[in-house]
Design a protein around this motif. Structure first.
Motif, mmCIF file in Angstrom:
data_model
loop_
_atom_site.group_PDB
_atom_site.id
_atom_site.type_symbol
_atom_site.label_atom_id
_atom_site.label_comp_id
_atom_site.label_asym_id
_atom_site.label_seq_id
_atom_site.Cartn_x
_atom_site.Cartn_y
_atom_site.Cartn_z
ATOM 1 N N ASN A 122 0.808 -1.213 0.000
ATOM 2 C CA ASN A 122 0.000 0.000 0.000
ATOM 3 C C ASN A 122 0.846 1.270 0.000
ATOM 4 O O ASN A 122 0.311 2.371 -0.139
ATOM 5 C CB ASN A 122 -0.907 0.029 1.233
ATOM 6 N N TYR A 123 2.126 1.135 0.243
ATOM 7 C CA TYR A 123 2.950 2.317 0.508
ATOM 8 C C TYR A 123 4.133 2.531 -0.428
ATOM 9 O O TYR A 123 4.627 3.643 -0.530
ATOM 10 C CB TYR A 123 3.500 2.226 1.936
ATOM 11 N N ILE A 126 4.556 5.686 -2.513
ATOM 12 C CA ILE A 126 4.387 7.007 -1.903
ATOM 13 C C ILE A 126 5.763 7.575 -1.578
ATOM 14 O O ILE A 126 6.552 6.949 -0.876
ATOM 15 C CB ILE A 126 3.506 6.892 -0.632
ATOM 16 N N PHE A 129 7.177 7.910 2.035
ATOM 17 C CA PHE A 129 6.999 6.699 2.845
ATOM 18 C C PHE A 129 8.293 6.349 3.581
ATOM 19 O O PHE A 129 9.372 6.379 3.010
ATOM 20 C CB PHE A 129 6.576 5.576 1.889
ATOM 21 N N LEU A 134 5.984 1.996 9.390
ATOM 22 C CA LEU A 134 4.940 1.152 8.792
ATOM 23 C C LEU A 134 3.809 0.771 9.762
ATOM 24 O O LEU A 134 2.631 0.883 9.427
ATOM 25 C CB LEU A 134 5.593 -0.111 8.229
ATOM 26 N N TYR A 137 1.632 3.756 10.392
ATOM 27 C CA TYR A 137 0.779 4.045 9.228
ATOM 28 C C TYR A 137 -0.458 3.153 9.253
ATOM 29 O O TYR A 137 -1.576 3.619 9.102
ATOM 30 C CB TYR A 137 1.502 3.789 7.902
ATOM 31 N N TYR A 141 -4.192 4.408 9.633
ATOM 32 C CA TYR A 141 -5.107 4.157 8.509
ATOM 33 C C TYR A 141 -6.402 3.508 9.009
ATOM 34 O O TYR A 141 -7.499 3.891 8.615
ATOM 35 C CB TYR A 141 -4.444 3.261 7.462
ATOM 36 N N TYR A 148 -4.002 6.544 1.784
ATOM 37 C CA TYR A 148 -2.671 6.112 2.223
ATOM 38 C C TYR A 148 -1.658 7.250 2.117
ATOM 39 O O TYR A 148 -0.777 7.395 2.956
ATOM 40 C CB TYR A 148 -2.203 4.897 1.420
ATOM 41 N N GLU A 149 -1.796 8.076 1.084
ATOM 42 C CA GLU A 149 -0.878 9.220 0.915
ATOM 43 C C GLU A 149 -0.960 10.159 2.113
ATOM 44 O O GLU A 149 0.052 10.580 2.667
ATOM 45 C CB GLU A 149 -1.214 10.023 -0.357
ATOM 46 N N VAL A 152 0.485 8.664 5.372
ATOM 47 C CA VAL A 152 1.947 8.729 5.431
ATOM 48 C C VAL A 152 2.405 10.125 5.869
ATOM 49 O O VAL A 152 3.206 10.277 6.797
ATOM 50 C CB VAL A 152 2.565 8.347 4.064
#
Ligand SMILES: [Zn+2]
Length: 357
Positions: A122-123, A126, A129, A134, A137, A141, A148-149, A152
Motif C-alpha cells: 500500500n505504501y 508514496i 513513505f 509502517l 501508518y 489508517y 494512504y498518501e 503517510v
C-alpha cells in the motif's frame, strides 16, 4: 473524395502491416530467448523461461524454491539486482513484491534489510513513505478515513502522537525553512543574530529577522497601493523567556489543555525564529486585527512577498493551533508560492518536499 478500389486495398495492406509490426513487437515477450541447454541442465520446464531466470542461472544463485517467483520478477539492470533477490526472497517476499523493492529509496531499502518480512504494497509508491513507520501508518489508517498518501504525511508529521511527545530540538534554527511546532523546538538560548526593528501597530518597535523585515516592507507598500489599507506588525521575534511568561499566564487562567490550542510552550513558538509576524490593520478597532476583506487580500497575496498564512482554518488539525489569520511566516518566495498554490501547511510542505526518506 472517392478512392479507387485498388487504392483502398493498397491502404488496407499498409495499415494491416503497421498494426502487425508494432503489435507483435509490443506483445512479444522479451524473455523468450533463453539458452535451452541451461534449462535442461537444471531440469527446468520451458514455461518458466525468463530473463530473470536466465540471470539467476548464469550468476549461480538459482534456488529451486523460488522458481515460480523468478518468473514474476521483471529483470532490470539495477546494480543490486542480485542482492535484492538473495536478501528478500528468503524473507518471504513474493515475486511481485520484489518488483516494488526496486522503487524504494536507498534509505528505505537499507532499513528493510534489517527487518523480517513487511507488507508494503500500500505504501511503496508514496514518495515520503518511511519503512520504519509502517506499523504507525497501518494503525492510523485503520483509525481514520484518510488515503494512504495522507496517512503517510500525517504520521510523518506525528499527528498520531499526542502533542509535545517525541519532540526533537531542531538543528537548523537559522534556516529560512526551520520548522517549529508542537513536535519541534528551538534551543532555549537561540536568538537570531540579524534582527531589525519595524514600526509596530502600537507605536512599539517590533524585532524580526532582516529578510522578513525587508519582505514586510515590500508587502506593506503593495497593500497600500493595491488595496488601500495598512498592515503593521504587533509582535514578531519573541525570546524564550518572554514566551515562558506568556504561556504560564495563559495556563494560570485557562488551564494547560486550553492554553495549548492557542499559545505555544516556551521553545516551541515560531515567534522565537524571528520569521513569524503578527499583523494588524491599525484602522480597525483594538480587538479586531484584520477585517475579512483584509484577510482575503493577505491570504491571496502574502506569497508574492515570501510569506504564508501559518495557521489557516482548514489546517487546524495539522498545525495544532486555532486559526490565526494575522500570523504570517516568512519562508521565501518560491516556497511560499508552492505552499499557496497547493494549499499546504508548512508541516506538509517540509515533509513532501524537503525531508528525504
Ligand atoms: Zn503569532
Amino acid at each position: 473524395m472517392k478512392l479507387k478500389p485498388w487504392v483502398k486495398i493498397f491502404l488496407f495492406f499498409i495499415l494491416a502491416s503497421i498494426i502487425l509490426f508494432f503489435g507483435t513487437k509490443y506483445f512479444k515477450k522479451e524473455n523468450a530467448q533463453i539458452d535451452k541447454s541451461l534449462l535442461d541442465k537444471y531440469n527446468i520446464s520451458e514455461k518458466y523461461a525468463s530473463k530473470t531466470l536466465e540471470y539467476v542461472l548464469k550468476n549461480n544463485f538459482y534456488d529451486e524454491k523460488y522458481l515460480e517467483e523468478y518468473s514474476k520478477i521483471e529483470f532490470n539492470d539495477n546494480a543490486n539486482f542480485k542482492e535484492i533477490l538473495t536478501t528478500f526472497l528468503p524473507k518471504g517476499y513474493k515475486g511481485e513484491e520484489i518488483n516494488y523493492l526496486f522503487k524504494l529509496s536507498t534509505n528505505n531499502l537499507e532499513k528493510l534489510k534489517d527487518k523480517d518480512y513487511q507488507d508494503i504494497h500500500n505504501y511503496y509508491q508514496i514518495k515520503n513513505f518511511d519503512v520504519n513507520a509502517l506499523d504507525r501508518y497501518n494503525e492510523y489508517y485503520n483509525q481514520n478515513e484518510y488515503s494512504y498518501e495522507d496517512v503517510v504525511t500525517y504520521v510523518n508529521i506525528k499527528l498520531d502522537l499526542p502533542v509535545y511527545t517525541d519532540t526533537v530540538e531542531v538543528t537548523d534554527p537559522d534556516s529560512i525553512l526551520v520548522l517549529v511546532n508542537k513536535y519541534n523546538s528551538l534551543p532555549k538560548n537561540y536568538s537570531p543574530s540579524d534582527l531589525e526593528y519595524a514600526k509596530g501597530a502600537y507605536g512599539n518597535n517590533v524585532p524580526m529577522r532582516k529578510i522578513a523585515y525587508e519582505a514586510l516592507e515590500e508587502l506593506q507598500k503593495t497593500v497600500k497601493k493595491e488595496a488601500n489599507f495598512e498592515l503593521l506588525p504587533t509582535t514578531a521575534y519573541r525570546d524564550y523567556n518572554f514566551q515562558n511568561t506568556l504561556y504560564s499566564n495563559y495556563v494560570k487562567s485557562d488551564g494547560v489543555a486550553s492554553a495549548d490550542t492557542y499559545s505555544a510552550r516556551p521553545g516551541y513558538s515560531e515567534h522565537q525564529t524571528g520569521l513569524a509576524i503578527d499583523l494588524k490593520n491599525p484602522a480597525t478597532s483594538s480587538n479586531i486585527r484584520l477585517t475579512e476583506e483584509n484577510y482575503n487580500w493577505l491570504k491571496n497575496n502574502a506569497y508574492r512577498f515570501g510569506f504564508i498564512i501559518r495557521f489557516p482554518k482548514d489546517k487546524e488539525f495539522i498545525t495544532g493551533y486555532q486559526e490565526e489569520n494575522w500570523h504570517i511566516r516568512y519562508v521565501g518566495k518560491d516556497v511560499a508560492k508552492t505552499i499557496y498554490e497547493n494549499n499546504l501547511s508548512l508541516e506538509e510542505y517540509i515533509d513532501l518536499y524537503v525531508t528525504e526518506y
